[in-house]
Design a protein around this motif. Structure first.
Motif, PDB file in Angstrom:
ATOM      1  N   ASN A  13     119.811 -48.016 -14.059  1.00 35.24           N
ATOM      2  CA  ASN A  13     118.756 -48.796 -13.973  1.00 35.24           C
ATOM      3  C   ASN A  13     117.809 -48.636 -15.179  1.00 35.24           C
ATOM      4  O   ASN A  13     117.458 -49.306 -15.765  1.00 35.24           O
ATOM      5  CB  ASN A  13     118.110 -48.424 -12.621  1.00 35.24           C
ATOM      6  N   THR A  14     117.745 -47.161 -15.158  1.00 40.07           N
ATOM      7  CA  THR A  14     116.506 -46.977 -16.418  1.00 40.07           C
ATOM      8  C   THR A  14     117.355 -47.374 -17.839  1.00 40.07           C
ATOM      9  O   THR A  14     116.492 -47.886 -18.710  1.00 40.07           O
ATOM     10  CB  THR A  14     116.438 -45.409 -16.483  1.00 40.07           C
ATOM     11  N   GLY A  15     118.677 -47.050 -18.017  1.00 42.11           N
ATOM     12  CA  GLY A  15     119.092 -47.623 -19.312  1.00 42.11           C
ATOM     13  C   GLY A  15     118.984 -49.092 -19.452  1.00 42.11           C
ATOM     14  O   GLY A  15     118.704 -49.548 -20.398  1.00 42.11           O
ATOM     15  N   ASN A  16     119.161 -49.803 -18.406  1.00 42.34           N
ATOM     16  CA  ASN A  16     118.939 -51.375 -18.580  1.00 42.34           C
ATOM     17  C   ASN A  16     117.678 -51.653 -18.612  1.00 42.34           C
ATOM     18  O   ASN A  16     117.271 -52.673 -19.565  1.00 42.34           O
ATOM     19  CB  ASN A  16     119.647 -51.900 -17.044  1.00 42.34           C
ATOM     20  N   ILE A  17     116.688 -50.949 -17.984  1.00 43.01           N
ATOM     21  CA  ILE A  17     115.278 -51.338 -18.051  1.00 43.01           C
ATOM     22  C   ILE A  17     114.761 -50.844 -19.574  1.00 43.01           C
ATOM     23  O   ILE A  17     113.961 -51.698 -20.372  1.00 43.01           O
ATOM     24  CB  ILE A  17     114.445 -50.891 -17.152  1.00 43.01           C
ATOM     25  N   ALA A  18     115.358 -50.012 -20.192  1.00 47.29           N
ATOM     26  CA  ALA A  18     115.144 -49.455 -21.527  1.00 47.29           C
ATOM     27  C   ALA A  18     115.624 -50.678 -22.591  1.00 47.29           C
ATOM     28  O   ALA A  18     114.670 -50.766 -23.514  1.00 47.29           O
ATOM     29  CB  ALA A  18     115.466 -48.113 -21.949  1.00 47.29           C
ATOM     30  N   ARG A  19     116.733 -51.178 -22.199  1.00 42.61           N
ATOM     31  CA  ARG A  19     117.210 -52.159 -22.996  1.00 42.61           C
ATOM     32  C   ARG A  19     116.480 -53.523 -22.908  1.00 42.61           C
ATOM     33  O   ARG A  19     116.071 -53.933 -24.070  1.00 42.61           O
ATOM     34  CB  ARG A  19     118.514 -52.447 -22.816  1.00 42.61           C
ATOM     35  N   THR A  20     115.817 -53.644 -21.846  1.00 43.36           N
ATOM     36  CA  THR A  20     115.151 -54.961 -21.744  1.00 43.36           C
ATOM     37  C   THR A  20     113.573 -54.549 -22.415  1.00 43.36           C
ATOM     38  O   THR A  20     113.190 -55.621 -23.235  1.00 43.36           O
ATOM     39  CB  THR A  20     114.867 -55.277 -20.261  1.00 43.36           C
ATOM     40  N   CYS A  21     113.309 -53.535 -22.293  1.00 41.03           N
ATOM     41  CA  CYS A  21     111.846 -53.136 -23.008  1.00 41.03           C
ATOM     42  C   CYS A  21     112.149 -53.195 -24.543  1.00 41.03           C
ATOM     43  O   CYS A  21     111.426 -53.830 -25.274  1.00 41.03           O
ATOM     44  CB  CYS A  21     111.507 -51.768 -22.366  1.00 41.03           C
ATOM     45  N   ALA A  22     113.236 -52.744 -25.053  1.00 43.63           N
ATOM     46  CA  ALA A  22     113.474 -52.794 -26.547  1.00 43.63           C
ATOM     47  C   ALA A  22     113.552 -54.389 -26.953  1.00 43.63           C
ATOM     48  O   ALA A  22     113.031 -54.578 -27.897  1.00 43.63           O
ATOM     49  CB  ALA A  22     114.841 -52.058 -26.591  1.00 43.63           C
ATOM     50  N   CYS A  23     114.166 -55.066 -25.963  1.00 47.44           N
ATOM     51  CA  CYS A  23     114.499 -56.508 -26.605  1.00 47.44           C
ATOM     52  C   CYS A  23     113.187 -57.285 -26.362  1.00 47.44           C
ATOM     53  O   CYS A  23     113.037 -58.381 -26.954  1.00 47.44           O
ATOM     54  CB  CYS A  23     115.453 -57.090 -25.501  1.00 47.44           C
ATOM     55  N   THR A  24     112.303 -56.865 -25.567  1.00 45.66           N
ATOM     56  CA  THR A  24     111.172 -57.609 -25.269  1.00 45.66           C
ATOM     57  C   THR A  24     109.760 -57.088 -25.982  1.00 45.66           C
ATOM     58  O   THR A  24     108.802 -57.523 -25.956  1.00 45.66           O
ATOM     59  CB  THR A  24     110.460 -57.861 -23.801  1.00 45.66           C
ATOM     60  N   GLY A  25     110.043 -55.839 -26.827  1.00 45.73           N
ATOM     61  CA  GLY A  25     108.797 -55.196 -27.376  1.00 45.73           C
ATOM     62  C   GLY A  25     108.039 -54.497 -26.320  1.00 45.73           C
ATOM     63  O   GLY A  25     106.853 -54.230 -26.741  1.00 45.73           O
ATOM     64  N   SER A  26     108.408 -54.273 -25.092  1.00 44.89           N
ATOM     65  CA  SER A  26     107.592 -53.640 -24.190  1.00 44.89           C
ATOM     66  C   SER A  26     107.622 -52.267 -24.243  1.00 44.89           C
ATOM     67  O   SER A  26     108.695 -51.585 -24.588  1.00 44.89           O
ATOM     68  CB  SER A  26     108.088 -54.215 -22.650  1.00 44.89           C
ATOM     69  N   SER A  27     106.683 -51.487 -23.836  1.00 48.92           N
ATOM     70  CA  SER A  27     106.618 -50.010 -23.801  1.00 48.92           C
ATOM     71  C   SER A  27     107.355 -49.617 -22.537  1.00 48.92           C
ATOM     72  O   SER A  27     106.868 -50.162 -21.459  1.00 48.92           O
ATOM     73  CB  SER A  27     105.293 -49.443 -24.055  1.00 48.92           C
TER      74      SER A  27
END
Length: 152
Positions: A13-27
């Motif tokens: 879950n955290t890995g997928n969320i990290a990927r989403t954050c990287a792709c959206t420029g979110s911290s």
């Protein structure tokens, strides 16, 4: 945007969320204790090769995060909220807070910040959505409201 995970327990879950954050420029802000090491293969595998593009921060408590960003807006995702996630007028630097996969956010947080609690609509007889999916749903609504910032 800022995504906050309170004591996440499941590495993928955290890995997928990290990927989403990287792709959206979110911290991504992680509140300890974590139920895993961020060096584990499963977390990195879920985030694929995006870890070098991720703006990630660690805190020992939610209070530490609140103190550091005392002038910011925080919204807390919970199935117990009255407001939908679409009822909020998001700003580009808001914090979207999500609880543990098994127990959600602490009761005192939900009580103290009840006006800032949000929920994703779903069937009454269902328990919850997957954490990574929930983050995507709320984050993309917030990004839509701020015209997707610099995203293509």
């Amino acid at each position: 945007m800022n995504i906050v995970l309170y004591q996440p327990q499941i590495p993928p879950n955290t890995g997928n969320i990290a990927r989403t954050c990287a792709c959206t420029g979110s911290s991504l802000h992680l509140i300890r204790p974590l139920g895993f090491s961020t060096d584990q293969k499963t977390v990195k595998r879920a985030g694929l090769d995006y870890w070098d593009k991720l703006d990630i921060h660690y805190y020992d408590s939610l209070e530490e995060l609140f103190e550091k960003y005392s002038d910011s807006n925080f919204y807390f995702s919970t199935k117990y909220a009255k407001k939908h996630h679409t009822d909020i007028n998001y700003q580009a630097d808001d914090f979207l807070v999500f609880g543990r996969e098994t127990t959600g956010l602490p009761d005192h947080i939900l009580k103290d910040y009840s006006d800032n609690c949000i929920r994703i609509p779903m069937q009454e007889n269902t328990r919850s959505l997957n954490l990574a999916n929930s983050v995507c749903i709320v984050l993309y609504e917030a990004l839509r409201q701020v015209d997707f910032l610099d995203l293509l």
